[in-house]
Design an enzyme around this catalytic site. Structure first.
Site, PDB file in Angstrom:
ATOM      1  N   CYS A  58      -1.929   8.958   3.805  1.00 15.53           N
ATOM      2  CA  CYS A  58      -1.926   8.592   2.381  1.00 15.53           C
ATOM      3  C   CYS A  58      -3.243   8.917   1.693  1.00 15.53           C
ATOM      4  O   CYS A  58      -3.284   9.055   0.466  1.00 15.53           O
ATOM      5  CB  CYS A  58      -1.597   7.110   2.225  1.00 15.53           C
ATOM      6  SG  CYS A  58      -2.721   6.016   3.105  1.00 15.53           S
ATOM      7  N   GLU A 115       0.865  -1.180   0.000  1.00 13.09           N
ATOM      8  CA  GLU A 115       0.000   0.000   0.000  1.00 13.09           C
ATOM      9  C   GLU A 115       0.896   1.222   0.000  1.00 13.09           C
ATOM     10  O   GLU A 115       1.577   1.515   0.978  1.00 13.09           O
ATOM     11  CB  GLU A 115      -0.922   0.016   1.221  1.00 13.09           C
ATOM     12  CG  GLU A 115      -1.920   1.175   1.172  1.00 13.09           C
ATOM     13  CD  GLU A 115      -2.338   1.656   2.530  1.00 13.09           C
ATOM     14  OE1 GLU A 115      -2.089   2.842   2.843  1.00 13.09           O
ATOM     15  OE2 GLU A 115      -2.899   0.856   3.295  1.00 13.09           O
TER      16      GLU A 115
END
Length: 491
Positions: free
Chosen positions: A292, A258
């Site tokens: 993020c 990720e």
């Protein structure tokens, strides 16, 4: 100089600063240490031990030995231990939250939420694991019986970033342990104290010695970890640049990646502009924008651009920059100088290009460190600028406008990163159209781009530089397990 309340908040807590290797706290074999300095106060908190290759070899060997017996343990027994980890972690939220705020910089309320969520993950995945079952498959050979089942992959290298050190550990450790895996974990050195302290609960909960090790380290040590022949799989959360180096080093090892996001918040002409503005502002100041799925850029229809900017400026009056131990504060300092310098670079270019700084625009003086950054709203941003095309990772809302929904979609997808997006509209047909056509792993309708749920499969879209696999819910258990097939011949 603005005073902080950090020091008295840590009364009675002794942070762990040694390696957690095979169930014990030990000094690194080389005797090397590195200072951890608080972004809140500027003071040195501790000197954390650094590992060398011999420490890594010992951790991997211990993990592989422990994993064999752990995998053979019944899933209900593993789940019971994971539940105990969750209970013990929940009982230490308050003391660990104070340490997390001191070393990371986020407001204390956010640190509490991180740790509460980490504890919940061990309960969630304990329950998921006991319901992870295979199936019986029909065979075209009447003498064969086929069935599937799941087993842990083996020993995982887990590399986590500095913005959510305990929560992101739990995102891998909870499903990993529940499905029968072992883990060797590398947090960054400068935000490792809370995790090193939190893992005290593992042994108390009954996690076998050797099954989990925590070895803080830098880039070279990370390369040694992911390339180690005793590592079977890799779990990574962090930047796309680091992810690409890991993948090129690790080769064919199983992985969950990720990586970076530059999540667009898309505001259509029929949107509730005030709601969109509040969500965009919140998504940019939460954890100082060091997330993020923060508000990376706002793509707003030209028809409502002025209204959106005015509403965002009003929402920004609710942002309180200050001491993160003060309950009134909702924006703490940035965590480190490299991140602050990147924000500086993006805003310096914005000034050179003549963008309008509606709110904020730089570091705030008068605090113990120079990492306290004003919440910033910038209008008139162009798609090619750094504020729009790169992940800023700070408390900044850049506003880009376009004249049509089609152009807004084009701008949303004109980006190498594809993690999470948000779209604001009152038209559910348009909402579906954007959900299906924005190239991100998740699209949130009429809420912050920063929305996340522990049961939500979270990760990047195909065709982007944001990785693969999913963090959250049953999907992480599936990614951390092997689907095996048995075939039995009957006479």
């Amino acid at each position: 100089m603005t005073e902080t309340t950090a020091a008295p908040e840590l009364a009675g807590l002794t942070p762990r600063d040694r390696l957690y290797l095979a169930g014990e706290y030990v000094d690194g074999r080389a005797g090397r240490t590195e200072a951890i300095t608080s972004p809140v106060t500027g003071a040195e908190i501790a000197r954390v031990a650094l590992p060398e290759r011999a420490d890594l070899d010992a951790a991997v060997a211990a993990a592989r030995a422990a994993q064999v017996q752990w995998r053979r343990l019944g899933v209900w027994q593993r789940a019971a231990i994971c539940h105990r980890v969750g209970d013990l972690l929940a009982g230490r939220v308050e003391e660990l939250a104070r340490l997390l705020t001191l070393e990371q910089g986020k407001p204390l309320a956010e640190s509490r939420a991180d740790l509460e969520e980490a504890a919940q993950l061990f309960h969630l995945h304990a329950e998921d694991a006991v319901r992870l079952h295979g199936e019986t498959l029909p065979s075209n050979d009447q003498h064969k019986r086929m069935w599937t089942f799941y087993q842990g992959v083996g020993t995982w290298a887990i590399v986590i970033p500095w913005n959510f050190p305990v929560l992101m550990f739990a995102e891998f450790a909870a499903p990993g342990l529940a499905t029968g895996n072992a883990l060797v974990v590398k947090p960054p050195t400068h935000t490792s104290l809370t995790l090193l302290t939190a893992v005290e609960v593992l042994r108390e909960a009954g996690v076998p010695d050797g099954l989990v090790s925590v070895l803080p380290g830098g880039g070279e040590f990370g390369a040694d970890l992911v390339s180690h022949p005793g590592i079977d799989a890799i779990g990574f959360i962090g930047s796309s640049a680091t992810a690409e180096r890991i993948v090129s080093t690790a080769g064919l090892k199983r992985s969950i990646i990720e990586a970076s996001g530059n999540g667009p918040v898309i505001v259509l002409a029929d949107a509730d502009v005030e709601a969109a503005a509040r969500a965009a502002v919140q998504g940019a100041y939460y954890n100082a924008g060091q997330v993020c799925c923060a508000t990376g850029r706002v793509l707003v229809h030209s028809a409502v651009r002025a209204d959106f900017v005015a509403a965002a400026a009003q929402a920004a009056t609710e942002v309180v920059l200050g001491d993160p131990f003060d309950p009134r504060t909702n924006l703490g300092p940035l965590n480190n100088r490299a991140t602050a310098q990147k924000v500086d670079q993006h805003l310096d270019q914005a000034r050179e290009l003549g963008f309008e700084f509606v709110v904020g625009g730089g570091r705030r003086e008068g605090f113990p460190t120079d990492l306290y950054y004003d919440f910033t709203l910038v209008d008139g941003v162009t798609p090619q600028s750094l504020l729009s095309s790169a992940e800023t990772f700070g408390p900044v809302v850049p506003v880009v406008s376009a004249d049509s929904d089609e152009r807004l979609l084009e701008l949303a997808n004109d980006d190498a990163l594809g993690l999470q997006a948000a779209v604001f509209t009152r038209d559910m047909g348009k909402a579906y159209w954007f959900v299906e056509n924005v190239r991100t792993g998740q699209v949130v309708v009429n809420d912050s781009n920063g929305f996340w749920d522990i049961n939500m499969p979270f990760g990047g879209a195909g065709g982007s530089r944001t990785g693969w696999g999913r963090i959250g819910g049953r999907h992480t258990l599936l990614d951390m397990s092997d689907l095996r097939t048995g075939v039995l011949h009957l006479p």
